[in-house]
Every structure is written in C-alpha cells, then in structure tokens.
Design an enzyme around this catalytic site. Sequence first.
Site, PDB file in Angstrom:
ATOM      1  N   ARG A   1       4.190 -43.061 -37.816  1.00  0.00           N
ATOM      2  CA  ARG A   1       3.065 -42.600 -36.980  1.00  0.00           C
ATOM      3  C   ARG A   1       3.441 -42.673 -35.505  1.00  0.00           C
ATOM      4  O   ARG A   1       3.090 -41.795 -34.716  1.00  0.00           O
ATOM      5  CB  ARG A   1       1.821 -43.452 -37.254  1.00  0.00           C
ATOM      6  CG  ARG A   1       1.113 -43.043 -38.543  1.00  0.00           C
ATOM      7  CD  ARG A   1       0.318 -44.175 -39.146  1.00  0.00           C
ATOM      8  NE  ARG A   1      -0.863 -44.523 -38.406  1.00  0.00           N
ATOM      9  CZ  ARG A   1      -1.498 -45.704 -38.504  1.00  0.00           C
ATOM     10  NH1 ARG A   1      -1.029 -46.638 -39.316  1.00  0.00           N
ATOM     11  NH2 ARG A   1      -2.565 -45.926 -37.800  1.00  0.00           N
TER      12      ARG A   1
ATOM     13  N   ARG B   1      -3.863 -56.930 -37.435  1.00  0.00           N
ATOM     14  CA  ARG B   1      -5.055 -56.283 -38.004  1.00  0.00           C
ATOM     15  C   ARG B   1      -4.972 -56.310 -39.535  1.00  0.00           C
ATOM     16  O   ARG B   1      -5.949 -56.598 -40.217  1.00  0.00           O
ATOM     17  CB  ARG B   1      -5.114 -54.835 -37.483  1.00  0.00           C
ATOM     18  CG  ARG B   1      -6.348 -54.084 -37.893  1.00  0.00           C
ATOM     19  CD  ARG B   1      -6.567 -52.889 -36.997  1.00  0.00           C
ATOM     20  NE  ARG B   1      -5.935 -51.682 -37.517  1.00  0.00           N
ATOM     21  CZ  ARG B   1      -5.815 -50.546 -36.835  1.00  0.00           C
ATOM     22  NH1 ARG B   1      -6.240 -50.476 -35.597  1.00  0.00           N
ATOM     23  NH2 ARG B   1      -5.253 -49.489 -37.364  1.00  0.00           N
TER      24      ARG B   1
ATOM     25  N   ARG C   1      -3.790 -33.845 -30.909  1.00  0.00           N
ATOM     26  CA  ARG C   1      -2.613 -34.667 -31.173  1.00  0.00           C
ATOM     27  C   ARG C   1      -1.327 -33.882 -31.029  1.00  0.00           C
ATOM     28  O   ARG C   1      -0.254 -34.426 -31.182  1.00  0.00           O
ATOM     29  CB  ARG C   1      -2.712 -35.167 -32.610  1.00  0.00           C
ATOM     30  CG  ARG C   1      -2.671 -36.683 -32.747  1.00  0.00           C
ATOM     31  CD  ARG C   1      -2.879 -36.949 -34.217  1.00  0.00           C
ATOM     32  NE  ARG C   1      -2.675 -38.285 -34.619  1.00  0.00           N
ATOM     33  CZ  ARG C   1      -3.668 -39.167 -34.810  1.00  0.00           C
ATOM     34  NH1 ARG C   1      -4.905 -38.850 -34.533  1.00  0.00           N
ATOM     35  NH2 ARG C   1      -3.386 -40.369 -35.273  1.00  0.00           N
TER      36      ARG C   1
ATOM     37  N   LYS D   1      -8.096 -46.970 -29.001  1.00  0.00           N
ATOM     38  CA  LYS D   1      -8.929 -45.793 -28.728  1.00  0.00           C
ATOM     39  C   LYS D   1     -10.292 -45.921 -29.412  1.00  0.00           C
ATOM     40  O   LYS D   1     -11.315 -45.624 -28.816  1.00  0.00           O
ATOM     41  CB  LYS D   1      -8.260 -44.503 -29.233  1.00  0.00           C
ATOM     42  CG  LYS D   1      -6.936 -44.189 -28.579  1.00  0.00           C
ATOM     43  CD  LYS D   1      -6.411 -42.838 -29.038  1.00  0.00           C
ATOM     44  CE  LYS D   1      -6.164 -42.717 -30.515  1.00  0.00           C
ATOM     45  NZ  LYS D   1      -4.995 -43.449 -31.035  1.00  0.00           N
TER      46      LYS D   1
ATOM     47  N   ARG E   1      -6.293 -49.524 -44.873  1.00  0.00           N
ATOM     48  CA  ARG E   1      -5.988 -48.094 -44.869  1.00  0.00           C
ATOM     49  C   ARG E   1      -4.594 -47.932 -45.456  1.00  0.00           C
ATOM     50  O   ARG E   1      -3.710 -48.737 -45.203  1.00  0.00           O
ATOM     51  CB  ARG E   1      -5.978 -47.602 -43.418  1.00  0.00           C
ATOM     52  CG  ARG E   1      -7.306 -47.052 -42.969  1.00  0.00           C
ATOM     53  CD  ARG E   1      -7.334 -46.838 -41.490  1.00  0.00           C
ATOM     54  NE  ARG E   1      -6.249 -45.985 -40.985  1.00  0.00           N
ATOM     55  CZ  ARG E   1      -6.165 -45.590 -39.726  1.00  0.00           C
ATOM     56  NH1 ARG E   1      -7.086 -45.945 -38.870  1.00  0.00           N
ATOM     57  NH2 ARG E   1      -5.166 -44.839 -39.328  1.00  0.00           N
TER      58      ARG E   1
HETATM   59  P1  ADP Z   1      -4.263 -43.694 -35.792  1.00  0.00           P
HETATM   60  O1  ADP Z   1      -4.674 -43.300 -34.420  1.00  0.00           O
HETATM   61  O2  ADP Z   1      -4.461 -45.126 -36.060  1.00  0.00           O
HETATM   62  O3  ADP Z   1      -2.920 -43.142 -36.176  1.00  0.00           O
HETATM   63  P2  ADP Z   1      -6.251 -41.927 -36.959  1.00  0.00           P
HETATM   64  O4  ADP Z   1      -7.376 -42.530 -37.672  1.00  0.00           O
HETATM   65  O5  ADP Z   1      -6.527 -41.253 -35.655  1.00  0.00           O
HETATM   66  O6  ADP Z   1      -5.192 -43.067 -36.846  1.00  0.00           O
HETATM   67  O7  ADP Z   1      -5.515 -40.858 -37.888  1.00  0.00           O
HETATM   68  C1  ADP Z   1      -5.054 -41.188 -39.177  1.00  0.00           C
HETATM   69  C2  ADP Z   1      -4.247 -40.036 -39.737  1.00  0.00           C
HETATM   70  O8  ADP Z   1      -5.066 -38.870 -39.828  1.00  0.00           O
HETATM   71  C3  ADP Z   1      -3.058 -39.595 -38.893  1.00  0.00           C
HETATM   72  O9  ADP Z   1      -1.905 -40.369 -39.114  1.00  0.00           O
HETATM   73  C4  ADP Z   1      -2.888 -38.150 -39.355  1.00  0.00           C
HETATM   74  O10 ADP Z   1      -2.266 -38.066 -40.607  1.00  0.00           O
HETATM   75  C5  ADP Z   1      -4.320 -37.684 -39.513  1.00  0.00           C
HETATM   76  N1  ADP Z   1      -4.874 -37.101 -38.274  1.00  0.00           N
HETATM   77  C6  ADP Z   1      -5.899 -37.600 -37.525  1.00  0.00           C
HETATM   78  N2  ADP Z   1      -6.134 -36.810 -36.466  1.00  0.00           N
HETATM   79  C7  ADP Z   1      -5.223 -35.797 -36.537  1.00  0.00           C
HETATM   80  C8  ADP Z   1      -4.936 -34.674 -35.730  1.00  0.00           C
HETATM   81  N3  ADP Z   1      -5.629 -34.422 -34.605  1.00  0.00           N
HETATM   82  N4  ADP Z   1      -3.926 -33.851 -36.118  1.00  0.00           N
HETATM   83  C9  ADP Z   1      -3.220 -34.076 -37.226  1.00  0.00           C
HETATM   84  N5  ADP Z   1      -3.432 -35.122 -38.023  1.00  0.00           N
HETATM   85  C10 ADP Z   1      -4.421 -35.980 -37.702  1.00  0.00           C
END
Ligand code: ADP
Length: 268
Positions: free
Chosen positions: A150, A127, A88, A13, A139
């Site tokens: 996740r 990665r 999400r 994404k 991270r």
């Molecule tokens: P990835 O898509 O690789 O899981 P992101 O960078 O989008 O990682 O998100 C990292 C973390 O941030 C998620 O695992 C969650 O804990 C939090 N997070 C990000 N966006 C949201 C969201 N829309 N709602 C709830 N938690 C979120």
Amino acid sequence: MRLILLGPPGAGKGTQALRLVAKHAIVQLSTGDMLRAAVAAGTEVGLRAKSIMDAGQLVPDDVVVAIIADRIGQADARRGFVLDGFPRTVPQAEALDRLLAARGLKLDGVIELKVDEGILINRIATRVEEMTARGEKLRADDNPDVLKGRLAAYRALTAPLADHYARKGMLKTVDGMAPMDDVTAAIDRILSPAGAAKGSAKAKPAAKKPSRSKAKPAKGRKAKVPAKGRAKKRAKASAGSKGHKSAQAKNKAGQRKSGTKRRLTKAR
Ligand code: ADP
C-alpha cells in the site's frame, strides 16, 4: 466546505476527517469505507474490488470515480465534504476536477499529512495489536506485508498528487507526525480565514517552552508556525464556544454517515 485529505495509509486521515465533519457539518467521503461496504454487501463493485483491496492494490480509477461522482451529487454532500482516500491517482484527481467544474463547485483546500514511513509501519503494527487485544476484526489489508504494498502504491501513484494540487496553489502541508490534537489545530489554522492566506502550516509536537508567536505571519508567506501556545489557545477557545455545536454536528454527521453506507450498498 470541500476538502481533500492526502496522506499515506495510517497517516491519520480518517481521524482528522471525522473531526472536520463534526466541526464543519460536512460529510466524510472515504472511498475505502465505501468499497468495504460494497464488499460486505456483496455488490458487483464489491466483488470486483475485494481481491484488489486485500492485496493492497488500487481499485481501477473508473470504479472509484463512478462511486464519488454518484456520492457528491447526493443531498447530504451539498453543504460540503471531506474526501478521505480519494483521489489516489492523477487521473482520479483530473476526473474530480472535471466533476466539480461540471457542477460549478470548487475545492477549498487540499491538506497533506506528511509522515515518516518507518513510523507508519509501527503505527499500523500497534493498531493491529490493539484491535486484536480488543477482539476486533482486522481489515484484511492491515498486515505488514500488505502495508508495504500500500505504501509503494502510495509513493508511485498518490504522492504525485501533491504536485498536481501545488501547481493549482491549493496544497497545504501539515506535519502528520505531531500529536493528533496538534494536527487538528494546524488544520484549523489553515482553514480559518486568516490561515487560508498562509500556504502551509506545521503541527508542532508538544514542546516544553511556551512559544512567543503573537505576530501574524506576513500574507502569502509560508506559515512559520504559530506554535503550540497559539494552537492550544485556539483549541481551548473552540472547545469552549463551539463544543456544544460540534457535538451536535457530530451526531448529525454520524447519522449521515451511516445513511451514506446504506445508500451506497443499496445502489451497488
Ligand atoms: P488506507 O488509506 O488505510 O490505505 P483506505 O481505507 O483508504 O485505506 O483504502 C483501502 C483500500 O481500498 C485501498 O488499499 C485500495 O485498494 C482501495 N481504495 C480506496 N480508495 C481508493 C481509490 N481512491 N482508488 C483506488 N483504490 C482505492
């Protein structure tokens, strides 16, 4: 242009969002990036979010909805945005529907990157290896155990969003396992005026044979995909005619993005 990119962690994404930013001069709104910035800045939101994120769980809806509500109202988001990592959960999607409606704004599309979970785990492992080899900081949630959590959160809470947007007739699906440039080309087709009528498009992995798909798919039918030949032609054409523009847009977007982070960390 206002878009949502849907897909599990590691689906690509972020990469596709950056390309959309450059091409359409819009901003990328990644709740993950915003939350990480808040954590780094030690804001109240950051303090609340850190342990949740490190464990691979979702931050409460009200926190991310407030962040997005604030962010889409800012001047640089007026031209449009691509949401990456938000919404999400179904309640987040409903909150976004209300936020946009209240501002008289509409989404142009929701693009889902479909991927195979087994391959995703390998991608994240690669990665991690590459970043470690380059001496970059990982991270906290980029490790196989947390990734499983996740992915579980994605399946349970985020995957249902595909239905939410399919019911609204907004969902377009792309094969996220295809090479990155093919995924980009498939997204471009969806977003082009002709592609917008199609419903879905698949990115095809590099095939050996040139395809013969000159005929346009009938309107309203599922996009049987214009194969690679066409995708490549488009990619070439856009590289030729818009490459320069895109590069400028990218710079601009880059500036905006860092501006965004600054604003966010200050505000929270
Ligand atoms: P990835 O898509 O690789 O899981 P992101 O960078 O989008 O990682 O998100 C990292 C973390 O941030 C998620 O695992 C969650 O804990 C939090 N997070 C990000 N966006 C949201 C969201 N829309 N709602 C709830 N938690 C979120």
